[in-house]
Enzyme design. Sequence first.
Site, PDB file in Angstrom:
ATOM      1  N   ASP A  13       0.795  -1.218   0.036  1.00 47.61           N
ATOM      2  CA  ASP A  13      -0.036  -0.077  -0.087  1.00 47.61           C
ATOM      3  C   ASP A  13       0.912   1.340   0.114  1.00 47.61           C
ATOM      4  O   ASP A  13       1.806   1.517   0.658  1.00 47.61           O
ATOM      5  CB  ASP A  13      -1.054  -0.042   1.124  1.00 47.61           C
ATOM      6  CG  ASP A  13      -2.078   1.002   0.980  1.00 47.61           C
ATOM      7  OD1 ASP A  13      -1.978   1.999   0.447  1.00 47.61           O
ATOM      8  OD2 ASP A  13      -3.064   1.018   1.795  1.00 47.61           O
ATOM      9  N   HIS A  15      -0.346   4.613  -0.012  1.00 44.08           N
ATOM     10  CA  HIS A  15      -1.378   5.745   0.547  1.00 44.08           C
ATOM     11  C   HIS A  15      -0.468   6.454   1.813  1.00 44.08           C
ATOM     12  O   HIS A  15      -0.835   5.613   2.840  1.00 44.08           O
ATOM     13  CB  HIS A  15      -2.669   5.514   1.012  1.00 44.08           C
ATOM     14  CG  HIS A  15      -3.392   4.657  -0.109  1.00 44.08           C
ATOM     15  ND1 HIS A  15      -3.487   3.550  -0.674  1.00 44.08           N
ATOM     16  CD2 HIS A  15      -4.339   5.431  -1.091  1.00 44.08           C
ATOM     17  CE1 HIS A  15      -4.374   3.376  -1.583  1.00 44.08           C
ATOM     18  NE2 HIS A  15      -4.493   4.603  -2.217  1.00 44.08           N
TER      19      HIS A  15
END
Length: 149
Positions: A13, A15
């Site tokens: 991920d 983000h």
Amino acid sequence: MTKTVILGVIGSDAHVVGITILERAFEAAGFDVVNLGVQTSQEEFVDAATEADAEAVLVSSLYGHAKQDCQGFHERLVDAGLEDVTTYIGGNLAVGQDDFDETRRFFRSLGFDRVFDSETDPEEAIAALRADLDMRSSEAEQESHTVRA
């Protein structure tokens, strides 16, 4: 005494906005934050928690694959002697997540102390962590003051 927390985004991920907000919020609340950034492996969380003698590990995931990324995470913590570290996870934790209560139960079964959805206000997580760490400190203090016959 300042409490140290490890913060990062697990797995593949990337983000970054959420953990940046969390880092600033936890620092403003008086915590010492070690932000591991994005695409953090389980090993990096464990190593950082060991090195910093952290009281808590906060795992973030927004891309929906945390179920896969967190398999075996608590076993790694235990193997490193970190079974008493408080662990939180939050974000968009499962692709197609319809029933967050089910998602919460799943991550609790993996060993996380608290599970938050992506709509959680940072102040809620801060209040929860303060309560959890104070509770743990109080229990440890009570044990150290126990008189033995």
